[in-house]
Structure formats: C-alpha cells, structure tokens
Design an enzyme around this catalytic site. Structure first.
Site, PDB file in Angstrom:
ATOM      1  N   LYS A 280      33.308 -63.343 -31.465  1.00 12.78           N
ATOM      2  CA  LYS A 280      33.850 -63.346 -32.827  1.00 12.78           C
ATOM      3  C   LYS A 280      32.905 -62.540 -33.719  1.00 12.78           C
ATOM      4  O   LYS A 280      31.689 -62.664 -33.595  1.00 12.78           O
ATOM      5  CB  LYS A 280      33.939 -64.796 -33.319  1.00 12.78           C
ATOM      6  CG  LYS A 280      34.973 -65.042 -34.366  1.00 12.78           C
ATOM      7  CD  LYS A 280      35.287 -66.532 -34.432  1.00 12.78           C
ATOM      8  CE  LYS A 280      36.342 -66.816 -35.469  1.00 12.78           C
ATOM      9  NZ  LYS A 280      36.910 -68.151 -35.333  1.00 12.78           N
ATOM     10  N   GLU A 366      45.984 -82.368 -34.962  1.00  7.01           N
ATOM     11  CA  GLU A 366      46.310 -83.257 -36.080  1.00  7.01           C
ATOM     12  C   GLU A 366      47.043 -84.506 -35.617  1.00  7.01           C
ATOM     13  O   GLU A 366      46.821 -85.601 -36.143  1.00  7.01           O
ATOM     14  CB  GLU A 366      47.150 -82.516 -37.127  1.00  7.01           C
ATOM     15  CG  GLU A 366      46.369 -81.461 -37.919  1.00  7.01           C
ATOM     16  CD  GLU A 366      46.177 -80.143 -37.192  1.00  7.01           C
ATOM     17  OE1 GLU A 366      46.746 -79.985 -36.084  1.00  7.01           O
ATOM     18  OE2 GLU A 366      45.457 -79.267 -37.701  1.00  7.01           O
ATOM     19  N   ARG A 394      52.656 -81.572 -39.130  1.00  2.45           N
ATOM     20  CA  ARG A 394      52.733 -81.683 -37.683  1.00  2.45           C
ATOM     21  C   ARG A 394      52.604 -83.131 -37.205  1.00  2.45           C
ATOM     22  O   ARG A 394      53.082 -83.485 -36.145  1.00  2.45           O
ATOM     23  CB  ARG A 394      51.584 -80.856 -37.128  1.00  2.45           C
ATOM     24  CG  ARG A 394      51.628 -80.728 -35.678  1.00  2.45           C
ATOM     25  CD  ARG A 394      50.765 -79.611 -35.256  1.00  2.45           C
ATOM     26  NE  ARG A 394      51.468 -78.354 -35.237  1.00  2.45           N
ATOM     27  CZ  ARG A 394      50.979 -77.274 -34.667  1.00  2.45           C
ATOM     28  NH1 ARG A 394      49.809 -77.299 -34.111  1.00  2.45           N
ATOM     29  NH2 ARG A 394      51.674 -76.167 -34.672  1.00  2.45           N
TER      30      ARG A 394
END
Ligand code: TPP
Length: 643
Positions: A280, A366, A394
C-alpha cells in the site's frame, strides 16, 4: 506515455521497459492529482502494476472486472479513457469509485466492502447460462475486504462447480486501514513475510509435479511433514481446505510475473485464486512511513511532504465522541468498544490506547460486530459499537433479531450520519433513521452540539435493556447551542416567540438550521418555537403536546423523509388525535451523487431560506411574493454553517 493510453487496447505491444515507465508515470500522476482533490491514494499506488497486468491479460469490457469496495479503481479509470482527475469526487467530476454512467468498463458501484466475489459468482453463472462462455470474470479483493462474511459465503459458492471463467485476485497488502486482523490475516502474513518458505514451496512443487498426480500427493505429504517439523503451520495456499486452484503468491509489483500468472489463471477455465502481494502506498515515502493507515484516504495534501494543507483546529464529532468514550470507560469497566476495521476513523483509538484489552477490531464484519455485541451484553458487558452510519445498513437483521429481540444493552454510535459528500451514493448516512425506526424498543439520539453528544453517550450507556443509537455527521462539531429551557420529557426549547404559529423540530445539528429558519419566519411576522427532542425515539410526549398548541409542525432531519423522524411524529400525532399539519423536511429517497455536502444540501432545498419559504407558503396558504425572500437572503449567507 499515459496520455497515449485511451483504452486498454493501447497497452498492447508495450515492452517491459515501457510498462515500467508507464507505471512510474501513473504513480506520479496519482500523487500530483489526488494531493489536490483528496481521495484514496495509498490503495491506488499499490495496484498500479496489478491493474496494468489485468488490462493486458483480460479484455475489458468483454471480460468483467469487479473491484471490491472500488476505492482502488483509479488506475483502472486511467486505463479506460478517464484521465481528467481535476474534479475527482467533486460535482461534475469523476467519481471516487467505479460508476456505470462513466464507463462501460465499470460494473459495481457499491462501495460497501466484501461484495466483489458474490458479484463475480453471479456474473460468471450468468455468462455460463447464456452461452457467453468465452467471457471471463476477474474480481480484485483486498485482504481487508476478505475479512467480511460475504466474501466467505461467495467463496463457498464459487467452488461449488468447476467450469466457469472466474479469477479471484487477492490483493494482499497486509492492511485494511490499519493492519488487517484475524487468523486469516496472520496466515497471509506468514506466506507474505517468509520468502525462503515461499521460494522453497514453489520450487519443490515444480519438482514434484514431474511425477503427475502421485507427485502432488507426495508434495502435500512432504510439506505437511516439513511444516510440522518447523512448527510453522503455514497454510498451503490461502484457503487450504477450499477445493479451488491456487496460484501465487506472486510479487504484485513485478509486471512480468503478474502477467504470467494471470495468463495461467485465464487459461485454466475454472475458478482460481491468484495471491498477489502488494505494498500500500508503493513508491511514495510519506504514505509508506505513515503507520496509521498508509494514506488510505487523504484530504488535500502537499505532494512533497504528504502533510495536510488544512489542519482543522476545531474538534470533530468523532473526536468528541472518542474523548467522552474514554471518560465513560474510566467510570465503568463494563464498557467495551467494537469497531469494524475503522479504529481511528470512528475515534476509538484513544480508548484502545488506554484500555487495549477493551476495544475489539473485528475486521470489516459489521454483522458479526453486532451479534458479538449481543453476546458480550449477555456476558455482562456494555458494548459500544462505532460504525459509519451507512455500514450499519448491512447489520440491520442483527440489530433487530440479536440485539433488540434479546433486549441487549448495546450502544451503536453512527458516525458520518446524513449527507456526507464526495464519496457518493453508497456513503451517505441517510438511511439509518428510517430503517431503525421499526426496531422495537430501540432508542435513538441525535445530538446537536458537543455538550449534547457527551450527554447522550452518558445516557445511552446507562440503558442496559435495549439498543441505543447515537447519530452524528461528518466534520467539525457544531457550535454550542444552549437550551432556553428543558421540558419534562427531555426536549430542549431553543427559540420561542410570542405567537405560536409554527413548531420547528430540528434533529441533531439541524437544530441550528431550525433556529435560523425561525429567525427568517419572525422577519415575515410568523411566530415560531424551535425545539430539539435530543432523543428522537421514543417520540417525546413533549412534542405531541407542543404540536397541539401550534398551527403547523415542521420537522428538519438529515435523513430520508420516507419512514424518517417526521413521518414517525406524524403517526404519533394521529394516534393522539391532534390535527395540526406536519411538514417533513429531509432527504428524498434517491441515490445522491458525489459533491460537497453543502452543495448537495442546497440542491435538496435543505437551506434556511428555502425551508422558510416553504413554511411561509404552508402557513399563509399562498405563494410567497417574489420580493419577500430577499429579506432572508442576508441570513442565508451563513448557510454553509449547518453541519
Ligand atoms: C461494509 C464496509 N465497512 C467498512 C468500509 C470502510 N473501508 C473502506 S476500504 C476499507 C479497507 C479495505 O482494505 P482492503 O480490502 O485490504 O483494501 P486496501 O485498501 O488495503 O487495498 C474499509 C474498512 C467499507 N467500505 N465497507
């Protein structure tokens, strides 16, 4: 060279040197442009070679490319004819995520993580069923997104049959925002960080393959033996027990190796996982040196130093929450924190630092977070689950059936509630009030300023037999708005005039907007009372009583009007047989494109001037004379202040 690339076809015929040069150019372009607009810099710097290789080996749009979450699709945009990044994420400019209206190369717009493999599974099944067997599907999923349950459900389905053209590329950089958590991440990390093991694995596999199927058996046995000797336990492949072909790990910055592996994967004609190891923030030292999130998402920055252009000295809603959470944790050791891979963005880092054993990062999970919270409540804790409002969507079923049905004392803190802005349709936190209204027993607070945020958190964590919710928007906390007085049911009165024509109910920081609307109404000779119920559910008796004393009720909410607070109050008034008219001001049930928050609010008519005009129309029952709103114009100059 980048300017010559109008479509993926233009990548054909480039040699290794040219591709390396192009990758370099793309990185410079990303740093230069994203530093001016803000955006997802680190993730895109990490997928330059990977995206180049994908577009050289596969034929988009005939082959479908699905980017999980979609925040790492900038390079894909650059290679598919979209090189004007000057207004990235701004109104009229290109979106920060794939967007179908921009290009036939974009497929999935949903920036909620971990969906790519289900999309890919569905697309490949459709290609097969409709005789489009020559089309391939390629999904790119990060190791962070792989922590989401949907990805695991999809993998189980992808491996259910064996004759589809489906390539899953695991873009493994070891990071979500922060380092990825969990056993899967630890397994990946062993593969990633032990090159000698990797190399040995690769060479011995080649040697054993000379002996055909028997060689494979011998290879597996030998490796199991060596692993047990080393006590190492590195899995053979990412999912050793999943019946799927596995290629890699491959260096995700070595374009030649990448192309070779992807070509192999393409030729297989069956589902396959390609494990690519990337970095990254690759090629940009400020990102690489940033331990917190390696420039996952940045605002405007100085491209040389990577430092932010504007540092806000004002506390944010998030930081006030984080600070009060520590105070609550100090006072009560039953309080624990749960975050879905967003420790810093939701402000739980301060608590994690002080009480490392009491904050749980569960990954991008979640649903798991919510049900695990119910379990923790059962076990005697009071969990505070902090998520962005849009991501709680969600876990609706878990809030309803695991938390509310079981009367679990769990506090949900919804950051970035309401219109957010540049991240576009799937990031606006505009659904929570509507979907949570139906949960039996739930209590929802919408604080209007710092003091009321602190107060609502204190109140919420004291409720141990029902779900509680606190919602607040993005950005700097709204300026203090003290109450004139508090009514018996807890409602704050913020503004009053002699005449009781209109009751304006401001939800959360829209209380500020409500006070400005009342000011404009006074100028028109209309008397208004402004109140903030603080807790919008259960509906306060105060509001029902006050409504009976006024000619019109106006509700202002930073959420969808359908099923929102206004519609709930309307029902309460009907039940109480109060026939005062009610005008709901909020967001229409539409997907809102990316733009600055104030721009969107203004387009939706959520400004003091516009609302005051609507109210005047309702009260007077006639259209407002054209000249009158000019009075309001001075006041509307500070429209930008509503948070
Ligand atoms: C359902 C959901 N929860 C949280 C997020 C916020 N989020 C966006 S990207 C990201 C990390 C993604 O990590 P990874 O998939 O490894 O991609 P990388 O940025 O490392 O390339 C998170 C947590 C989200 N987009 N969707």
């Amino acid at each position: 060279m980048l300017e010559q690339i109008r479509s993926p076809k233009d990548l054909e015929g480039l040699n290794e040197q040219q591709l390396k040069g192009l990758a370099q150019e793309i990185r410079s372009f990303l740093i230069e442009t994203v530093s001016k607009t803000g955006g997802h810099l680190g993730p895109n710097l990490g997928v330059v070679e990977l995206t180049l290789a994908m577009h050289r080996v596969f034929r988009s749009p005939a082959d479908a490319m699905v980017f999980d979450t979609g925040h790492q699709s900038y390079v894909h945009k650059l290679l598919t004819g979209r090189q004007d990044f000057s207004d990235l994420r701004q109104s009229g400019g290109i979106a920060g995520y794939p967007q179908r209206s921009e290009s036939e190369h974009d497929i999935v717009e949903n920036s909620h993580a971990s969906t790519s493999l289900s999309w890919a599974d569905g697309i490949s099944r459709a290609f097969k069923a409709t005789g489009q067997a020559d089309r391939h599907v390629v999904a790119v999923i990060g190791d962070g997104a792989l922590t989401g349950g949907m990805a695991w459900e999809a993998l189980n389905n992808i491996t259910d049959d064996n004759d589809r053209n489906l390539v899953v590329i695991v873009n493994d950089n070891g990071r979500s925002y922060a380092p990825t958590i969990g056993g899967l991440a630890r397994g990946l990390s062993k593969i990633r960080t032990e090159p000698w093991y990797r190399e040995g694995y690769r060479i011995s596999k080649r040697v054993f393959s000379v002996f055909g199927p028997l060689g494979r058996v011998l290879f597996n046995a030998t490796h199991a033996f060596i692993d047990s000797l080393l006590g190492f336990g590195v899995p053979r492949g990412i999912f050793p027990n999943l019946d799927i072909k596995h290629l890699g790990p491959v260096d995700g910055h070595d374009i030649v190796s990448l192309e070779k592996v992807l070509q192999q994967a393409k030729n297989l004609g069956q589902p396959v996982i390609v494990h690519a190891i990337t970095q990254k923030g690759r090629g940009y030292s400020p990102a690489l040196e940033d331990e917190a999130d390696q420039f996952h998402a940045v605002g405007k920055i100085n491209p040389e130093s990577g430092l932010p252009i504007k540092v806000s000295s004002e506390p944010s809603w998030t930081s006030v929450f984080g600070d009060e959470l520590v105070a609550r944790a100090d006072a009560d050791d039953k309080i624990v924190g749960i975050t879905g891979a967003m420790l810093i963005p939701v402000g739980m880092d301060a608590m994690a630092e002080k009480y490392p054993g009491r904050v749980f990062d569960v990954g991008i999970a979640e649903q798991h977070a919510v049900t695990a919270a119910a379990g923790m409540a059962f076990g005697g804790l009071h969990p505070v689950v902090a998520v962005y409002s849009t991501f709680l969507n969600r876990a609706f079923d878990q809030v309803l059936m695991d938390v509310a049905l079981h009367k679990a004392g769990v506090t949900f803190v919804l950051d970035r509630a309401g219109v957010t802005g540049p991240d576009g349709a799937s990031h606006h936190g505009m659904w929570d009030m509507s979907i949570l209204q139906v949960v039996p027993g739930i209590q929802i607070a919408a604080p209007r300023d710092e003091e009321s945020l602190r107060e609502s958190l204190r109140e919420a964590v004291a409720i141990d037999n029902a779900p509680t919710v606190i919602r607040f928007p993005k950005g700097s906390v709204a300026k203090p708005l003290p109450a004139l007085r508090r009514l018996a049911g807890g409602t704050d009165v913020l503004f009053e005039s002699e005449a009781k024509d209109v009751l304006v109910v401001g939800i959360g920081p829209f209380a500020h907007l409500a006070v400005r609307v009342a000011g404009l109404l006074s100028q028109q000779g209309i008397g208004a009372t402004v109140v903030d119920p603080r807790w919008i559910l259960p509906v306060s008796e105060d509001l029902v009583e006050l409504s009976a004393d006024h000619r019109l009720v106006v509700t202002l909410e930073d959420g969808v009007r359908v099923g929102g607070f206004g519609s709930r109050l309307r029902q309460s008034l009907r039940v109480a047989q109060i026939d005062t008219g009610l005008h709901e001001v909020g967001i229409p049930a539409e997907f809102l494109e990316h733009a600055e928050r104030d721009e969107i609010l203004s387009r939706l008519g959520l400004t003091d001037k516009q609302i005051a005009m609507e109210v005047v129309e309702q009260v007077v029952g006639t259209r407002v004379p054209k000249a009158k709103p000019q009075l309001s114009e001075e006041l509307s100059q500070d429209q930008g202040q509503h948070q």
